[in-house]
Design an enzyme around this catalytic site. Structure first.
Site, mmCIF file in Angstrom:
data_model
loop_
_atom_site.group_PDB
_atom_site.id
_atom_site.type_symbol
_atom_site.label_atom_id
_atom_site.label_comp_id
_atom_site.label_asym_id
_atom_site.label_seq_id
_atom_site.Cartn_x
_atom_site.Cartn_y
_atom_site.Cartn_z
ATOM 1 C CE LYS A 171 -1.841 2.557 3.487
ATOM 2 N NZ LYS A 171 -0.979 3.803 2.399
ATOM 3 C CD GLU A 244 13.636 0.350 9.448
ATOM 4 O OE1 GLU A 244 13.973 2.098 9.895
ATOM 5 O OE2 GLU A 244 14.568 -0.517 9.422
ATOM 6 C CB CYS A 278 13.792 8.367 8.290
ATOM 7 S SG CYS A 278 14.708 7.198 7.039
ATOM 8 C CD GLU A 375 11.160 12.529 11.458
ATOM 9 O OE1 GLU A 375 9.843 12.555 11.811
ATOM 10 O OE2 GLU A 375 11.809 11.815 10.759
HETATM 11 P P1 NAD Z 1 2.973 8.261 7.489
HETATM 12 O O1 NAD Z 1 3.269 7.965 9.285
HETATM 13 O O2 NAD Z 1 1.786 9.346 8.171
HETATM 14 O O3 NAD Z 1 2.427 7.584 6.612
HETATM 15 C C1 NAD Z 1 2.786 5.876 6.393
HETATM 16 C C2 NAD Z 1 2.175 5.481 5.467
HETATM 17 O O4 NAD Z 1 0.926 4.613 6.770
HETATM 18 C C3 NAD Z 1 1.339 6.223 4.152
HETATM 19 O O5 NAD Z 1 1.101 4.821 3.752
HETATM 20 C C4 NAD Z 1 0.252 6.427 5.423
HETATM 21 O O6 NAD Z 1 -1.466 6.554 3.901
HETATM 22 C C5 NAD Z 1 -0.203 4.917 5.764
HETATM 23 N N1 NAD Z 1 -1.028 5.036 7.456
HETATM 24 C C6 NAD Z 1 -1.349 6.384 7.140
HETATM 25 N N2 NAD Z 1 -2.163 6.037 8.609
HETATM 26 C C7 NAD Z 1 -2.016 3.968 9.120
HETATM 27 C C8 NAD Z 1 -2.445 3.391 10.043
HETATM 28 N N3 NAD Z 1 -3.523 4.269 10.703
HETATM 29 N N4 NAD Z 1 -2.443 1.878 9.873
HETATM 30 C C9 NAD Z 1 -1.657 2.130 8.800
HETATM 31 N N5 NAD Z 1 -1.881 2.732 8.111
HETATM 32 C C10 NAD Z 1 -1.095 4.097 8.060
HETATM 33 O O7 NAD Z 1 4.271 9.312 7.534
HETATM 34 P P2 NAD Z 1 4.744 10.290 5.677
HETATM 35 O O8 NAD Z 1 4.162 10.750 6.680
HETATM 36 O O9 NAD Z 1 3.976 9.421 4.901
HETATM 37 O O10 NAD Z 1 6.636 9.377 5.886
HETATM 38 C C11 NAD Z 1 6.969 10.433 7.339
HETATM 39 C C12 NAD Z 1 8.063 9.758 8.134
HETATM 40 O O11 NAD Z 1 7.994 8.363 7.751
HETATM 41 C C13 NAD Z 1 8.804 10.806 8.893
HETATM 42 O O12 NAD Z 1 8.570 10.354 10.242
HETATM 43 C C14 NAD Z 1 9.781 9.503 9.132
HETATM 44 O O13 NAD Z 1 11.135 9.970 9.514
HETATM 45 C C15 NAD Z 1 9.228 8.388 8.405
HETATM 46 N N6 NAD Z 1 10.024 8.015 7.059
HETATM 47 C C16 NAD Z 1 10.810 6.354 8.161
HETATM 48 C C17 NAD Z 1 11.860 6.168 7.546
HETATM 49 C C18 NAD Z 1 13.327 4.941 8.351
HETATM 50 O O14 NAD Z 1 13.555 3.884 7.236
HETATM 51 N N7 NAD Z 1 13.041 5.013 9.789
HETATM 52 C C19 NAD Z 1 11.688 6.263 6.238
HETATM 53 C C20 NAD Z 1 11.283 7.033 5.578
HETATM 54 C C21 NAD Z 1 9.958 7.656 6.291
#
Ligand code: NAD
Length: 476
Positions: A171, A244, A278, A375
């Site tokens: 997804k 992650e 990230c 962040e």
């Molecule tokens: P997000 O948590 O808003 O969304 C990530 C994904 O989860 C999307 O596909 C979203 O549609 C889905 N999602 C949203 N709510 C959900 C729920 N309740 N249950 C299941 N899935 C759900 O994150 P984002 O804004 O897309 O990404 C930014 C964040 O990701 C930052 O905090 C960044 O640090 C982190 N990040 C971490 C890594 C890593 O490897 N540690 C890599 C990239 C980004």
């Protein structure tokens, strides 16, 4: 290959739409560029059922066959780098060269992961018994992917999950689904039906995926707040989870550093992908003895970074990927203004169209300010002065996050000693963001659970199975 403007999900090897659609926006222009299927329970059920049906056959294939399929995914990406990269820049905003880098990186990852092998542990080999622990696939894996590296981070999950014999439902983020949908479409002719299903939808879809009883594991990349919801939801049928999550990575610069070399690398680690990484440098701690010199070098570099539409020549930083994140970063900058922080560069956000935020550096704000503690996930960097090592280690560790960190010094032994004291899953010395398909990557504390990449990452897609063979009767 030329991509048409029709976007369908891939379920059971076939194109599938949904009753409703969601608009996808180009963050550089704010123009609507596509409509994608907004899947509900019925489509998700179909995708999970397709993955479930494909699992026994996929699992039964030899490792060599699965290696060839994972390499074929990489080849699909590398054969069409330009088409995928252009689509990625259109939906994500990043400069075209960076988009090419992401597609090329994802292809490289597929090839590298395809060559990995799971270990077999021999626990006992005596006259009476041979006991071995093997790693076996888990079943149906859901991959949930964010919008900052929507292709690379997707392939970080797809390659190891498929190689180890699992089938998948992926997804993408509703903000950046297009490249992954087109990859799914291209792979219909490459993979057996049902092995890799791609579903798209709005905010309701993620929770449906993590609660689905037919999903055996969730591999999630995204924010810490969402990661906690994923873990709670996964408890219902004890899904395995890999998380992650977010980070607030410190870089620590010691007084004996090569200032110019460090300044350029650190700047890039803070501002590339518009800070939406990230593992971006999010807090830059500089020893008082070199603070002014490093500040000048970083400012000189930051002044050369051109911000704009990722398709324009010479652009190093594209827009923030979506309005929600743009508003969040603007709020952080507004808070710094309201708190009277000194801006070395940036601080003024131009009016749209496009979610553009210029390179912004804040001069030694208080440690408890929002710009230090939160962040940013945008091109906003606090420069922080420190006087001694114990103090900076304490400040670097005083966060809920523990994703990565870096230490910069001519004295590698001194830097390594500091690395050991840092609460972070990866510590780089005199470099940043050097990720590898062969190196374990995972967060400590609230930056995650489990790991991706390397053998540790591969094992996350398996259950241990111990096979104990009785060779002979034990002597009476
Ligand atoms: P997000 O948590 O808003 O969304 C990530 C994904 O989860 C999307 O596909 C979203 O549609 C889905 N999602 C949203 N709510 C959900 C729920 N309740 N249950 C299941 N899935 C759900 O994150 P984002 O804004 O897309 O990404 C930014 C964040 O990701 C930052 O905090 C960044 O640090 C982190 N990040 C971490 C890594 C890593 O490897 N540690 C890599 C990239 C980004």
């Amino acid at each position: 290959m030329h991509f048409d403007a029709d976007y369908s999900m891939t379920i059971g090897g076939r194109a599938v739409g949904a009753d409703a659609t969601i608009a996808v926006v180009n963050p550089a222009t704010e123009a609507v560029i596509a409509a994608i299927p907004d899947a509900g329970e019925a489509e998700l059920d179909a995708a999970v059922a397709a993955a479930r049906a494909a699992f026994p056959g996929w699992r039964a294939r030899s490792q060599e066959e699965r290696r060839a399929f994972v390499r074929a995914i990489g080849k699909t990406l590398s054969d069409h780098v330009e088409d995928f990269a252009r689509l990625l820049t259109t939906e994500q905003g990043k400069p075209l060269d960076d988009a090419r880098g992401e597609i090329g990186g994802a292809a490289y990852w597929c090839n590298a992961v395809a060559g990995l092998d799971l270990p077999v542990t021999v626990n006992e080999d005596s006259d009476e018994r041979r006991s071995e622990t093997h790693r076996v696939p888990i079943g149906v894996v859901a991959g949930i992917v964010p919008w900052n590296y929507p292709v690379l981070l997707g392939l970080w999950k797809i390659a190891p999950a498929l190689l180890t014999g699992n089938t998948m439902v992926v997804k993408p983020s509703p903000f950046t689904p297009l490249t992954m949908l087109k990859l799914g479409e291209a792979l219909r002719a490459v993979l057996p039906p049902g092995v890799l299903n791609i579903v798209t939808g709005g905010d309701h879809l993620g929770p449906l995926v993590t609660a689905h009883p037919g999903v055996d594991k969730v591999s999630f990349t995204g924010s810490t707040a969402t990661g906690k919801r994923v873990m709670a939801s996964a408890a219902a049928n004890l899904k395995r989870v890999t998380l992650e999550l977010g980070g607030n990575d410190p870089a620590i610069v010691l007084p004996d550093v090569d200032v110019e070399a460090a300044a350029e690398q650190i700047s890039w680690a803070a501002f590339s992908n518009s800070g939406q990484i990230c593992i971006a440098v999010k807090r830059l701690y500089v020893h008082a003895d070199v603070y002014d010199r490093l500040k000048a070098a970083i400012l000189a570099y930051a002044g050369t970074v051109r911000v704009g539409d990722g398709f324009a020549q010479g652009i190093r930083m594209g827009p923030i990927q979506n309005r929600q994140q743009y508003e969040r970063v603007k709020a952080l900058i507004a808070d710094s203004h309201a708190s009277g922080h000194r801006f070395l560069i940036g601080g003024d956000v131009p009016d749209g169209p496009g979610f553009f935020i210029p390179v912004t550096i804040v001069d030694n704000p208080p440690e408890d300010s929002r710009v230090v503690q939160e962040e940013a996930f945008g091109p906003v960097l606090p420069l922080l002065r420190f006087d001694d090592v114990d103090e900076v280690v304490r400040r670097a560790n005083a966060t809920i996050y523990g994703l990565a960190a870096s230490v910069w010094s001519a004295d590698v032994a001194a830097a390594a000693a500091i690395a050991q004291r840092l609460e972070a899953g990866t510590v780089w010395i005199n470099e940043m963001q050097n990720l590898s398909p062969f190196a374990t990557f995972g967060g400590h504390k609230q930056s995650g659970l489990g790991a991706e990449n390397g053998i540790d990452g591969l094992m996350e897609y398996t259950n241990p199975q111990t096979v104990s063979i009785r060779k002979a009767r034990a002597p009476a």
